[in-house]
Scaffold this active site. Structure first.
Site, PDB file in Angstrom:
ATOM      1  N   ASP A 122       0.902  -1.210  -0.155  1.00 28.64           N
ATOM      2  CA  ASP A 122      -0.077  -0.019   0.018  1.00 28.64           C
ATOM      3  C   ASP A 122       0.893   1.366  -0.061  1.00 28.64           C
ATOM      4  O   ASP A 122       0.335   2.364  -0.094  1.00 28.64           O
ATOM      5  CB  ASP A 122      -0.905  -0.099   0.932  1.00 28.64           C
ATOM      6  CG  ASP A 122      -0.431   0.017   2.498  1.00 28.64           C
ATOM      7  OD1 ASP A 122       0.931  -0.100   2.549  1.00 28.64           O
ATOM      8  OD2 ASP A 122      -1.186   0.100   3.590  1.00 28.64           O
ATOM      9  N   SER A 123       2.029   1.008   0.168  1.00 23.43           N
ATOM     10  CA  SER A 123       3.263   2.164  -0.023  1.00 23.43           C
ATOM     11  C   SER A 123       2.965   2.869  -1.517  1.00 23.43           C
ATOM     12  O   SER A 123       3.470   4.004  -1.960  1.00 23.43           O
ATOM     13  CB  SER A 123       4.581   1.803   0.125  1.00 23.43           C
ATOM     14  OG  SER A 123       4.947   0.589  -0.764  1.00 23.43           O
ATOM     15  N   ASP A 166      -1.115  -6.096  -0.334  1.00 26.86           N
ATOM     16  CA  ASP A 166      -1.605  -5.226   1.007  1.00 26.86           C
ATOM     17  C   ASP A 166      -2.841  -4.946   1.004  1.00 26.86           C
ATOM     18  O   ASP A 166      -3.563  -4.805   0.051  1.00 26.86           O
ATOM     19  CB  ASP A 166      -0.955  -4.041   0.959  1.00 26.86           C
ATOM     20  CG  ASP A 166       0.405  -3.989   1.918  1.00 26.86           C
ATOM     21  OD1 ASP A 166       0.505  -5.073   2.781  1.00 26.86           O
ATOM     22  OD2 ASP A 166       1.091  -3.157   2.076  1.00 26.86           O
ATOM     23  N   LYS A 194      -1.586  -9.299   2.849  1.00 22.86           N
ATOM     24  CA  LYS A 194      -0.715  -9.026   4.156  1.00 22.86           C
ATOM     25  C   LYS A 194      -1.750  -8.082   4.819  1.00 22.86           C
ATOM     26  O   LYS A 194      -2.417  -6.981   4.370  1.00 22.86           O
ATOM     27  CB  LYS A 194       0.351  -8.259   3.730  1.00 22.86           C
ATOM     28  CG  LYS A 194       1.473  -7.751   4.627  1.00 22.86           C
ATOM     29  CD  LYS A 194       2.796  -7.553   4.364  1.00 22.86           C
ATOM     30  CE  LYS A 194       2.881  -6.155   3.646  1.00 22.86           C
ATOM     31  NZ  LYS A 194       2.723  -4.898   4.484  1.00 22.86           N
ATOM     32  N   GLU A 244      -1.528  -5.514   8.521  1.00 19.82           N
ATOM     33  CA  GLU A 244      -0.708  -4.998   9.665  1.00 19.82           C
ATOM     34  C   GLU A 244      -1.355  -5.195  11.201  1.00 19.82           C
ATOM     35  O   GLU A 244      -2.546  -5.164  11.356  1.00 19.82           O
ATOM     36  CB  GLU A 244      -0.666  -3.531   9.470  1.00 19.82           C
ATOM     37  CG  GLU A 244       0.205  -3.031   8.178  1.00 19.82           C
ATOM     38  CD  GLU A 244       0.406  -1.578   7.903  1.00 19.82           C
ATOM     39  OE1 GLU A 244       0.434  -0.839   8.738  1.00 19.82           O
ATOM     40  OE2 GLU A 244       1.080  -1.241   6.843  1.00 19.82           O
ATOM     41  N   GLU A 273       9.328  -4.603  10.301  1.00 20.68           N
ATOM     42  CA  GLU A 273       9.541  -3.372   9.695  1.00 20.68           C
ATOM     43  C   GLU A 273       9.952  -2.354  10.967  1.00 20.68           C
ATOM     44  O   GLU A 273       9.237  -2.344  12.164  1.00 20.68           O
ATOM     45  CB  GLU A 273       8.302  -2.679   9.028  1.00 20.68           C
ATOM     46  CG  GLU A 273       8.794  -1.286   8.709  1.00 20.68           C
ATOM     47  CD  GLU A 273       7.718  -0.723   7.558  1.00 20.68           C
ATOM     48  OE1 GLU A 273       6.701  -1.429   7.102  1.00 20.68           O
ATOM     49  OE2 GLU A 273       7.850   0.577   7.175  1.00 20.68           O
TER      50      GLU A 273
HETATM   51  O1  KIV Z   1       3.631  -1.146   1.650  1.00 21.74           O
HETATM   52  C1  KIV Z   1       4.814  -1.522   1.705  1.00 21.74           C
HETATM   53  O2  KIV Z   1       5.417  -1.433   0.745  1.00 21.74           O
HETATM   54  C2  KIV Z   1       5.145  -2.382   2.548  1.00 21.74           C
HETATM   55  C3  KIV Z   1       6.333  -2.971   3.000  1.00 21.74           C
HETATM   56  C4  KIV Z   1       7.612  -2.194   2.078  1.00 21.74           C
HETATM   57  C5  KIV Z   1       6.911  -3.889   3.946  1.00 21.74           C
HETATM   58  O3  KIV Z   1       4.389  -2.759   3.359  1.00 21.74           O
END
Ligand code: KIV
Length: 301
Positions: A59-60, A98, A128, A130, A197
């Protein structure tokens, strides 16, 4: 030899297609696991073809691709748009997506519905989530729906407002104890791997030794079972100073800026396009056109 279709392709046991099972074997063999983010088809192909084991549509992308301030505003639909593109570019790597903020925090039912979309519509193999022990139940629900889940603890960017910024986590004894509880709870819930992280190297090493699931570190030191970095960070496409743990392996900003400036200069000086870069009429059409034009000119005289 067993031939099992995975992801629409035949996996013949040659070790090419990375699976959740092969990640566990890699941990047992102390064979470092590689992971990078990718958010579009081109990057996905480059990362997959370079032999990276896991591709994460993180989600970055809210920041790197969409220019948002943080990861909180990106939606399931926006994420899915990118997951689908990455799916088309990834063959061998394990594809993780994510789950964005708001897609699993409200109820377990919502979480399963949204996780299912990432698998059915996006083609993700793992989702994924969190958070630590408080997420164990929701993770179990998603796994019960036959969807592998990756955990993510430590500095969890979706909790930025609660953490009061992006700060290294697990720096005192009670925080370390909580992180250990989080890791063990997610391991017991059956996560396919655990992202660590922004935590001290010593804590990541303790967690890695304690849990049976592979740990994938980012800003968590070298003792994890694998490492992940953001694609845009390693190629310098982030328009800002990198975090301490980022190593830059290329300068895409420099390369792209140079190419764009050279193109602009060539167009403005009429050096682009050249005759060789132009299409031409077939000889007989050209001759016929010249005859027509000549006739028109003669009529005007
Ligand atoms: O969103 C992301 O890019 C991440 C990581 C770099 C672990 O969750």
């Amino acid at each position: 030899m067993s031939i099992t279709p995975i992801g629409g392709r035949l996996f013949d046991g040659s070790g090419q297609k990375v699976t959740t099972a092969s990640l566990r074997e890699r941990k047992l063999r102390h064979d470092p696991i590689t992971c990078l983010t990718a958010y579009d088809y081109a990057a996905a192909r480059l990362v997959d073809e370079a032999g990276i084991d896991m591709v994460l549509v993180g989600d970055s992308l809210a920041q790197t691709m969409l220019g948002y301030e943080n990861t909180l505003s990106v939606t399931v639909d926006e994420m899915l748009h990118h997951v689908k593109a990455v799916r088309r570019g990834v063959k061998n790597a394990l594809l993780l997506a994510d789950m964005p903020y708001g897609s699993y925090q409200v109820s377990a039912k919502d979480a399963v519905i949204n996780a299912t979309r990432f698998v059915k519509e996006g083609g993700a193999e793992v989702v994924k989530i969190e958070g630590g022990e408080k997420r164990a139940d929701v993770i179990r629900n998603i796994i019960d729906a036959e969807i592998p889940v990756a955990g993510h603890i430590g500095l969890t960017p979706q909790s930025v407002n609660v953490m009061g910024g992006y700060k290294v986590q697990g720096k005192d004894l009670s925080a370390i104890e909580q992180l250990m509880r989080d890791a063990v709870a997610l391991d017991r819930a059956g996560v396919a791997c655990l992202f660590l992280e922004g935590i001290p190297r010593e804590v990541a090493a303790m967690i890695t030794a304690e849990v049976s699931t592979p740990t994938i570190g980012i800003g968590a030191g070298p003792d994890c079972d694998g490492q992940v970095l953001v694609f845009h960070d390693i190629v310098n496409l982030t328009f800002g100073p990198p975090a301490k743990f980022v190593r830059r392996y290329g300068d895409a900003t420099g390369l792209i800026t140079q190419a764009v400036q050279a193109y602009r200069a060539d167009v403005r000086s009429r050096h682009y396009p050249s005759d060789e870069e132009s299409y031409h009429l077939p000889k007989d059409t050209k001759a016929a056109l010249e005859t027509v034009m000549e006739r028109k000119r003669a009529m005007r005289r």
